[in-house]
Enzyme design. Structure first.
Site, PDB file in Angstrom:
ATOM      1  N   ASN A  67       0.814  -1.226   0.000  1.00 37.02           N
ATOM      2  CA  ASN A  67       0.000   0.000   0.000  1.00 37.02           C
ATOM      3  C   ASN A  67       0.847   1.275   0.000  1.00 37.02           C
ATOM      4  O   ASN A  67       0.427   2.296  -0.535  1.00 37.02           O
ATOM      5  CB  ASN A  67      -1.006  -0.013   1.150  1.00 37.02           C
ATOM      6  CG  ASN A  67      -0.362  -0.051   2.503  1.00 37.02           C
ATOM      7  OD1 ASN A  67       0.714  -0.603   2.669  1.00 37.02           O
ATOM      8  ND2 ASN A  67      -1.013   0.527   3.489  1.00 37.02           N
TER       9      ASN A  67
ATOM     10  N   GLU B 126       4.434  -3.473  12.349  1.00 34.42           N
ATOM     11  CA  GLU B 126       3.401  -2.461  12.170  1.00 34.42           C
ATOM     12  C   GLU B 126       2.267  -3.160  11.436  1.00 34.42           C
ATOM     13  O   GLU B 126       2.476  -3.640  10.324  1.00 34.42           O
ATOM     14  CB  GLU B 126       3.983  -1.324  11.314  1.00 34.42           C
ATOM     15  CG  GLU B 126       3.178  -0.084  11.338  1.00 34.42           C
ATOM     16  CD  GLU B 126       3.037   0.405  12.742  1.00 34.42           C
ATOM     17  OE1 GLU B 126       1.895   0.524  13.181  1.00 34.42           O
ATOM     18  OE2 GLU B 126       4.078   0.628  13.400  1.00 34.42           O
TER      19      GLU B 126
ATOM     20  N   CYS C 257      -3.103   1.952   6.785  1.00 34.98           N
ATOM     21  CA  CYS C 257      -3.243   1.522   8.171  1.00 34.98           C
ATOM     22  C   CYS C 257      -3.720   2.689   9.033  1.00 34.98           C
ATOM     23  O   CYS C 257      -4.159   2.490  10.159  1.00 34.98           O
ATOM     24  CB  CYS C 257      -1.943   0.936   8.690  1.00 34.98           C
ATOM     25  SG  CYS C 257      -0.531   1.986   8.443  1.00 34.98           S
TER      26      CYS C 257
ATOM     27  N   GLU D  74       8.914   3.106  15.022  1.00 34.23           N
ATOM     28  CA  GLU D  74       9.639   3.402  13.792  1.00 34.23           C
ATOM     29  C   GLU D  74       9.799   4.917  13.658  1.00 34.23           C
ATOM     30  O   GLU D  74       9.083   5.689  14.273  1.00 34.23           O
ATOM     31  CB  GLU D  74       8.869   2.881  12.580  1.00 34.23           C
ATOM     32  CG  GLU D  74       8.585   1.381  12.659  1.00 34.23           C
ATOM     33  CD  GLU D  74       8.302   0.774  11.311  1.00 34.23           C
ATOM     34  OE1 GLU D  74       9.244   0.605  10.528  1.00 34.23           O
ATOM     35  OE2 GLU D  74       7.136   0.448  11.044  1.00 34.23           O
TER      36      GLU D  74
HETATM   37  P1  NDP Z   1       0.342  -9.426   4.229  1.00 32.43           P
HETATM   38  O1  NDP Z   1       0.492  -9.250   5.687  1.00 32.43           O
HETATM   39  O2  NDP Z   1       0.033 -10.777   3.686  1.00 32.43           O
HETATM   40  O3  NDP Z   1       1.682  -8.969   3.459  1.00 32.43           O
HETATM   41  C1  NDP Z   1       2.622  -8.024   3.949  1.00 32.43           C
HETATM   42  C2  NDP Z   1       4.020  -8.461   3.544  1.00 32.43           C
HETATM   43  O4  NDP Z   1       4.351  -9.681   4.210  1.00 32.43           O
HETATM   44  C3  NDP Z   1       4.180  -8.751   2.050  1.00 32.43           C
HETATM   45  O5  NDP Z   1       5.487  -8.415   1.645  1.00 32.43           O
HETATM   46  C4  NDP Z   1       3.990 -10.238   1.991  1.00 32.43           C
HETATM   47  O6  NDP Z   1       4.515 -10.818   0.832  1.00 32.43           O
HETATM   48  C5  NDP Z   1       4.728 -10.668   3.236  1.00 32.43           C
HETATM   49  N1  NDP Z   1       4.366 -11.978   3.749  1.00 32.43           N
HETATM   50  C6  NDP Z   1       3.186 -12.637   3.621  1.00 32.43           C
HETATM   51  N2  NDP Z   1       3.252 -13.833   4.245  1.00 32.43           N
HETATM   52  C7  NDP Z   1       4.492 -13.925   4.776  1.00 32.43           C
HETATM   53  C8  NDP Z   1       5.160 -14.906   5.541  1.00 32.43           C
HETATM   54  N3  NDP Z   1       4.566 -16.045   5.886  1.00 32.43           N
HETATM   55  N4  NDP Z   1       6.433 -14.690   5.919  1.00 32.43           N
HETATM   56  C9  NDP Z   1       7.057 -13.548   5.589  1.00 32.43           C
HETATM   57  N5  NDP Z   1       6.477 -12.574   4.857  1.00 32.43           N
HETATM   58  C10 NDP Z   1       5.204 -12.755   4.468  1.00 32.43           C
HETATM   59  O7  NDP Z   1      -0.706  -8.409   3.712  1.00 32.43           O
HETATM   60  P2  NDP Z   1      -1.525  -8.498   2.345  1.00 32.43           P
HETATM   61  O8  NDP Z   1      -0.755  -7.801   1.333  1.00 32.43           O
HETATM   62  O9  NDP Z   1      -1.941  -9.883   2.027  1.00 32.43           O
HETATM   63  O10 NDP Z   1      -2.809  -7.707   2.744  1.00 32.43           O
HETATM   64  C11 NDP Z   1      -3.824  -8.340   3.519  1.00 32.43           C
HETATM   65  C12 NDP Z   1      -4.371  -7.409   4.541  1.00 32.43           C
HETATM   66  O11 NDP Z   1      -3.335  -6.993   5.442  1.00 32.43           O
HETATM   67  C13 NDP Z   1      -4.913  -6.096   4.004  1.00 32.43           C
HETATM   68  O12 NDP Z   1      -6.199  -6.240   3.543  1.00 32.43           O
HETATM   69  C14 NDP Z   1      -4.808  -5.211   5.225  1.00 32.43           C
HETATM   70  O13 NDP Z   1      -5.903  -5.441   6.069  1.00 32.43           O
HETATM   71  C15 NDP Z   1      -3.542  -5.688   5.889  1.00 32.43           C
HETATM   72  N6  NDP Z   1      -2.390  -4.839   5.530  1.00 32.43           N
HETATM   73  C16 NDP Z   1      -2.024  -3.845   6.364  1.00 32.43           C
HETATM   74  C17 NDP Z   1      -1.003  -2.993   6.013  1.00 32.43           C
HETATM   75  C18 NDP Z   1      -0.591  -1.868   6.891  1.00 32.43           C
HETATM   76  O14 NDP Z   1      -0.017  -0.893   6.410  1.00 32.43           O
HETATM   77  N7  NDP Z   1      -0.830  -1.952   8.181  1.00 32.43           N
HETATM   78  C19 NDP Z   1      -0.275  -3.122   4.753  1.00 32.43           C
HETATM   79  C20 NDP Z   1      -0.716  -4.232   3.941  1.00 32.43           C
HETATM   80  C21 NDP Z   1      -1.737  -5.039   4.343  1.00 32.43           C
HETATM   81  P3  NDP Z   1       3.596 -11.044  -0.471  1.00 32.43           P
HETATM   82  O15 NDP Z   1       2.691  -9.877  -0.580  1.00 32.43           O
HETATM   83  O16 NDP Z   1       4.558 -11.120  -1.568  1.00 32.43           O
HETATM   84  O17 NDP Z   1       2.860 -12.318  -0.224  1.00 32.43           O
END
Ligand code: NDP
Length: 480
Positions: free
Chosen positions: A148, A246, A280, A458
């Site tokens: 995001n 975060e 977020c 952070e």
């Molecule tokens: P995720 O938590 O799945 O992804 C965040 C990061 O973690 C990405 O780089 C992802 O890789 C990586 N990741 C996923 N699974 C693993 C793992 N098992 N071990 C290590 N790294 C991992 O978020 P999503 O993108 O799937 O979004 C889902 C929901 O999460 C959103 O709808 C929102 O509610 C929340 N979110 C919150 C954010 C914030 O700023 N607080 C930011 C993004 C999401 P990859 O994407 O390549 O799988």
């Protein structure tokens, strides 16, 4: 063209590749991106350990120049890289450009911090002994970033990690690899030891999981969802790896009876629908005093309906598409859930068909909601917001604090007394007064409470707590 990973200082193709498509126009292929293999991860981790020692021994001004160059280049290329960011993530161009510029500011801020690493000293409780307390690099840091804010979030982790003398292994979100590649390309051209900085694009479940389970990393800085964050913490504890996380939130904006109505509506619209609600810090709960409720709702709904949804790079677009089909499906399911829970959908919340095929939906407002509804408890990460009517300030504060999360909260009021009480009693890491719940600075701490954050804060000077470890030295000079 295949965009490769940066492994142990070399650009390498991976074991497979993925397509990156524009969510505003699915016929637009942004590029192909390599997916790192586990052998490559191991190789780059080993090289990072060597490079980190060399980097830590660089002079302060040499390190400062590296960070300053990265920051200056990001700011100078904000338009070009902001276009790329908006093209792959879907936020309007002004937001994409602003994000890249802000990312540059993180680097220039931490460039200056390179020269401000000043320790403490003290006399020992024992005679003729001095104590020197200083911070040293933590070592090799894994950075796991979301889609995001693909450039800014990564930068507010990478810049302090480098500033305090660490090596970085970056696993960006697979949804936004173009921004990750562009930033890595800038970093790789600097005067840094070979392998100090690695880019390991790949899926979270495979390469991300392997990275966080590795005993070869010393710290993990993560931004993303709560379930993934909890899984990473569980993996990290096996190796006693330091973690900073975060995660999601359910931020509330309280609108009091004495609020400037137009200001309150502007703050609510920007906070709820900026970045298509995928922040977020988004204002997903609008807690509104009953005396101003009807007037506020009328203007809020009119403002929501007037928002121009469109292609991220088209002139006049106020809200772009959501990032993916999966996110769109989940968002629409939340619309159905809200209605089934008894909330009234005043406008929006529907799939939109536009000139280009993309993941478009209209921004939506729920009315007559209760704080115990799932739409008011779970992070939706959608262009959806809920109005919760309250009788007075005390009830507003209770509702604001009644959440498992605790990242940001805001109040709109002309009362100094209420603003002060709110600032001191809202249980969030960030509180805003007559300002949006989203939008923070880079030189002060950022983070939350409850399920929103875990580990040290952070940004600003607070970042030193995570990216360094403290050494206490006792010195006896002996007789003259
Ligand atoms: P995720 O938590 O799945 O992804 C965040 C990061 O973690 C990405 O780089 C992802 O890789 C990586 N990741 C996923 N699974 C693993 C793992 N098992 N071990 C290590 N790294 C991992 O978020 P999503 O993108 O799937 O979004 C889902 C929901 O999460 C959103 O709808 C929102 O509610 C929340 N979110 C919150 C954010 C914030 O700023 N607080 C930011 C993004 C999401 P990859 O994407 O390549 O799988």
């Amino acid at each position: 063209m295949l965009h490769k990973n940066l492994i142990a200082g070399d650009w390498l193709a991976g074991e497979s590749e993925i397509e990156n498509r524009n969510p505003s126009d699915l016929s637009d292929l942004v590029g192909l991106y390599a997916q790192a293999g586990s052998d490559q991860l191991d190789a780059t981790l080993d090289q990072a350990r060597v490079a980190q020692r060399e980097w830590a021994a660089y002079g302060l001004e040499r390190k400062q120049a590296v960070l300053m160059n990265i920051g200056n280049e990001l700011m100078a290329r904000a338009e070009e890289l902001g276009t790329l960011l908006s093209r792959e993530e879907g936020k309007p161009f002004a937001e994409g450009k602003g994000e890249v510029y802000r990312a540059g500011q993180f680097f220039t801020y931490y460039a200056a911090e390179c020269l401000r690493q000043i320790g403490e000293n003290a006399d020992s409780v024992r005679p003729d002994i001095e104590v020197d307390v200083r911070r040293e690099p933590i070592g090799v840091v894994a950075v796991i970033s979301p889609w995001n804010f693909p450039t800014a979030t990564a930068s507010w982790k990478i810049a302090p990690a480098l500033c305090y003398g660490n090596a970085v292994i970056w696993k960006p979100a697979n949804m936004t690899p173009a921004s990750a590649y562009a930033l890595t390309e800038i970093i790789a051209r600097q005067d840094i030891p070979k392998g100090l900085f690695s880019l390991v694009m790949g899926s979270g479940g495979s390469i991300g999981q392997r990275l966080v389970e590795s005993p070869k990393i010393d710290a993990i800085s993560f931004t993303g969802s709560v379930p993934v964050g909890k899984g990473i913490a569980a993996a990290a504890i096996q190796n006693l790896t330091k973690v900073q996380m975060e995660m999601g939130s359910k931020n509330a904006l309280a609108v009091m009876e004495d609020a400037d109505l137009d200001l309150a509506v502007t703050l609510a619209l920007g906070g709820a629908f900026g970045g298509t609600g995928q922040k977020c810090t988004a204002s997903s709960r609008l807690v509104v005093h009953e005396a101003i409720h009807d007037a506020f709702v009328e203007k809020l709904v009119a403002g929501t309906q007037a928002m121009k949804v469109g292609h991220a790079l088209e002139e006049g677009t106020q809200m772009g598409p959501v990032v993916s089909q999966q996110q769109l499906t989940e968002n629409l399911a939340y619309v159905d859930l809200g209605k089934s829970e008894g909330a009234e959908l005043a406008c929006g919340g529907a799939r939109l068909n536009m000139a280009h095929e993309g993941y478009y939906m209209s921004p939506g407002v729920f009315l007559n909601t209760r704080n115990d509804m799932r739409i008011n408890r779970e992070e939706m990460f959608a262009p959806l917001t809920s109005v919760i009517k309250v009788a007075d300030y005390d009830e507003a504060l209770t509702v604001v604090n009644d959440t498992n999360f605790g990242l940001t909260s805001g109040i709109v009021t002309k009362s100094l007394a209420k603003a002060t009480h709110f600032r001191r009693n809202a249980r969030t890491g960030v509180v805003t007064i007559n300002l949006p719940t989203a939008g923070t600075d880079y030189h002060v701490p950022f983070g939350g409470r409850g399920d929103s954050s875990y580990g040290p804060r952070e940004q600003g000077k607070a970042a030193a707590e995570f990216y360094t470890t403290v050494k206490t030295a006792y010195i006896s000079a002996g007789p003259v």
